[in-house]
Scaffold this active site. Structure first.
Site, mmCIF file in Angstrom:
data_model
loop_
_atom_site.group_PDB
_atom_site.id
_atom_site.type_symbol
_atom_site.label_atom_id
_atom_site.label_comp_id
_atom_site.label_asym_id
_atom_site.label_seq_id
_atom_site.Cartn_x
_atom_site.Cartn_y
_atom_site.Cartn_z
ATOM 1 N N PRO A 24 35.736 24.975 24.775
ATOM 2 C CA PRO A 24 34.238 24.845 25.267
ATOM 3 C C PRO A 24 34.276 23.771 26.396
ATOM 4 O O PRO A 24 34.576 22.785 26.455
ATOM 5 C CB PRO A 24 33.523 24.319 23.942
ATOM 6 N N GLN A 78 29.064 26.275 19.858
ATOM 7 C CA GLN A 78 29.288 24.788 19.748
ATOM 8 C C GLN A 78 27.745 24.047 19.738
ATOM 9 O O GLN A 78 26.929 24.467 20.839
ATOM 10 C CB GLN A 78 30.202 24.156 20.482
ATOM 11 N N CYS A 108 31.912 14.718 22.724
ATOM 12 C CA CYS A 108 31.325 14.475 24.103
ATOM 13 C C CYS A 108 30.972 13.107 24.375
ATOM 14 O O CYS A 108 30.365 12.249 23.534
ATOM 15 C CB CYS A 108 29.855 15.266 24.372
ATOM 16 N N LYS A 147 34.893 19.628 16.567
ATOM 17 C CA LYS A 147 35.862 19.207 17.709
ATOM 18 C C LYS A 147 35.445 17.673 17.936
ATOM 19 O O LYS A 147 34.262 17.353 18.072
ATOM 20 C CB LYS A 147 35.293 19.915 18.832
ATOM 21 N N GLY A 209 44.021 19.168 24.793
ATOM 22 C CA GLY A 209 44.281 18.359 25.661
ATOM 23 C C GLY A 209 45.640 18.338 26.387
ATOM 24 O O GLY A 209 46.635 18.436 25.991
ATOM 25 N N ASP A 210 45.494 18.679 27.915
ATOM 26 C CA ASP A 210 46.532 18.431 28.678
ATOM 27 C C ASP A 210 47.746 19.712 28.271
ATOM 28 O O ASP A 210 48.851 19.574 28.862
ATOM 29 C CB ASP A 210 47.269 17.305 28.781
ATOM 30 N N ARG A 233 40.885 23.017 31.306
ATOM 31 C CA ARG A 233 40.942 23.192 32.754
ATOM 32 C C ARG A 233 42.009 23.945 33.190
ATOM 33 O O ARG A 233 41.897 24.496 34.428
ATOM 34 C CB ARG A 233 41.083 21.462 33.076
HETATM 35 C C1 LIG Z 1 33.940 20.494 32.692
HETATM 36 C C2 LIG Z 1 34.099 20.129 31.102
HETATM 37 C C3 LIG Z 1 33.316 20.464 30.366
HETATM 38 C C4 LIG Z 1 33.358 20.156 28.978
HETATM 39 N N1 LIG Z 1 32.618 20.571 28.002
HETATM 40 C C5 LIG Z 1 32.761 20.249 26.699
HETATM 41 C C6 LIG Z 1 31.923 20.975 25.631
HETATM 42 O O1 LIG Z 1 30.791 21.213 26.019
HETATM 43 N N2 LIG Z 1 32.088 20.591 24.475
HETATM 44 C C7 LIG Z 1 33.599 20.133 23.963
HETATM 45 O O2 LIG Z 1 33.733 20.061 23.071
HETATM 46 N N3 LIG Z 1 34.327 19.722 24.877
HETATM 47 C C8 LIG Z 1 33.967 19.780 26.248
HETATM 48 N N4 LIG Z 1 35.150 19.506 27.044
HETATM 49 C C9 LIG Z 1 36.224 19.124 26.738
HETATM 50 C C10 LIG Z 1 37.270 20.361 26.553
HETATM 51 O O3 LIG Z 1 36.968 21.085 25.664
HETATM 52 C C11 LIG Z 1 38.822 19.795 26.460
HETATM 53 O O4 LIG Z 1 38.817 19.116 24.969
HETATM 54 C C12 LIG Z 1 39.388 18.749 27.309
HETATM 55 O O5 LIG Z 1 39.108 19.332 28.661
HETATM 56 C C13 LIG Z 1 40.891 18.559 27.340
HETATM 57 O O6 LIG Z 1 41.543 19.794 27.498
HETATM 58 P P1 LIG Z 1 42.250 20.284 28.771
HETATM 59 O O7 LIG Z 1 43.203 19.155 29.247
HETATM 60 O O8 LIG Z 1 42.987 21.541 28.502
HETATM 61 O O9 LIG Z 1 41.209 20.496 29.691
HETATM 62 C C14 LIG Z 1 34.799 19.730 28.334
HETATM 63 C C15 LIG Z 1 35.870 19.449 29.517
HETATM 64 C C16 LIG Z 1 35.669 19.777 30.994
HETATM 65 C C17 LIG Z 1 36.594 19.472 31.840
#
Ligand SMILES: Cc1cc2nc3c(=O)[nH]c(=O)nc-3n(C[C@H](O)[C@H](O)[C@H](O)COP(=O)(O)O)c2cc1C
Length: 353
Positions: A24, A78, A108, A147, A209-210, A233
């Site tokens: 999300p 969510q 968040c 989450k 994460g990552d 991302r």
């Molecule tokens: C622009 C952005 C918006 C996000 N919005 C949410 C959100 O609405 N709800 C949530 O649980 N996590 C949110 N996250 C966190 C991501 O779901 C994820 O846990 C985090 O980016 C780490 O994963 P990644 O390294 O694959 O990006 C957001 C992350 C980013 C970068």
């Protein structure tokens, strides 16, 4: 040993066909993003966080987040908030809208959210967090997941205390992004905590994460025992990352494929948000799709200056004419957006605002 990413798994009675979950992301996870994620192999997709207060007040824009299309299941929507009764009502609305899972945000880190007592701050108020999960789970028949972050402060292990309690309160799955709220997105996700959490609970754990490559996905699944990995991302403007992680085909998309996916994404987003909102929303996606060394930088800068998405689309097709055929092929394989959206618009049951 390689983990089979195409193996299905379950959140209670909801079968998830692959071990990839699309994260999300606020300002990113529109319906077009989720449908695209499903096409490229995500087994579960998730909406961005939706304000339970916005739902309570029938805010028109907030209700728009409850649009569910036929081809995005299984889908989690969510919600975030701090009042158990309001979260329970929001969960009921999400279930009525046709989601398969209600996901609750205890992760968040953004001040606008945490100062209202919602998001990651709830990790420091486990009693209230449990009451929220209990109220939501008691209000609906579909599963509730949570989450969360590792905790508020750097080095915190709070998720290991709170996680098992949330399961007792009714959470059927936990997604962990093991950074602290203070870290925001800096440093690294510490998946040794994910492994510890897996040992403590008897519901599926999703590692977030990552996770940016197949090797990383494999390593995290193998070393943590998590049921699935969540991709955030790495999938922004890059659905091909999902295919690569799932099937081990590290193949750069052609310019035709890139432009076709971008144009489809733009058209669907304009339908969902309207031209005015979509115009601003899409600008960051031009960089995400066309960057990564795929197109010269001035081209992206030129697109960002254009006034309408129609102008952007024309410019994209002028530059890569073959993209029209690539787009026709994608459209042949998926139901047309109008069918999907018009048939499944339970938002109308709330009268829109
Ligand atoms: C622009 C952005 C918006 C996000 N919005 C949410 C959100 O609405 N709800 C949530 O649980 N996590 C949110 N996250 C966190 C991501 O779901 C994820 O846990 C985090 O980016 C780490 O994963 P990644 O390294 O694959 O990006 C957001 C992350 C980013 C970068």
């Amino acid at each position: 040993m390689q983990v089979d990413l195409r193996q299905s798994w379950w959140i209670r009675d909801i079968e998830i066909p692959t071990r990839l979950v699309l994260a999300p992301m606020a300002g990113v996870s529109v319906q077009a993003f989720r449908r695209q994620g499903r096409r490229y192999g995500a087994g579960l997709v998730c909406s961005e966080m939706v304000s339970c207060a916005g739902l309570e007040h029938r805010n028109e824009r907030t209700l728009g987040y409850l649009r569910v299309s036929r081809d995005e299941h299984p889908l989690a929507i969510q919600i975030f908030g701090s009042e158990p009764s309001v979260m329970a009502e929001a969960a009921r609305m999400v279930a009525a809208a046709g989601a398969d899972i209600v996901d609750i945000n205890f992760g968040c880190p953004v001040r606008k959210v945490t100062k209202t007592g919602a998001g990651a701050t709830l990790l420091d108020d486990p009693d209230r967090a449990c009451r929220i999960v209990e109220a939501a789970a008691g209000a609906i028949d579909i599963p509730v997941s949570v989450k969360m972050r590792r905790g508020l402060e750097n080095g915190s292990r709070r998720c290991l205390e709170v996680g098992p309690r949330l399961v007792l309160a009714g959470a059927q799955a936990l997604a962990l992004h093991p950074r602290s709220a203070r870290q925001m997105y800096t440093g690294e996700a510490d998946h040794s905590l994910t492994a510890e959490l897996v040992e403590l609970v008897d519901v599926p754990v999703i590692a977030s994460g990552d996770i940016t490559s197949r090797a990383r996905a494999q390593a995290v699944l193998a070393t943590t025992g998590a049921e699935a990995v969540m991709i955030g991302r790495a999938a922004q403007g890059n659905p091909w990352a999902l295919r690569e992680i799932l099937d081990d085909v590290p193949q750069e998309p052609t310019p035709e494929e890139i432009v076709a996916e971008l144009v489809l994404f733009m058209r669907e987003t304009v339908r969902e948000l309207g031209e005015r909102r979509a115009g601003g929303f899409l600008k960051k996606f031009y960089g995400w799709y066309l960057g990564r060394g795929r197109f010269p930088r001035p081209f992206k800068q030129e697109l960002v200056q254009l006034e309408t998405t129609g102008q952007v689309e024309r410019r994209l097709f002028e530059t890569v004419p073959g993209a029209r055929f690539a787009l026709a092929r994608i459209e042949q394989d998926q139901p047309t957006v109008d069918d999907v959206l018009l048939e499944d618009m339970p938002i109308s049951i709330y009268g829109g605002g």
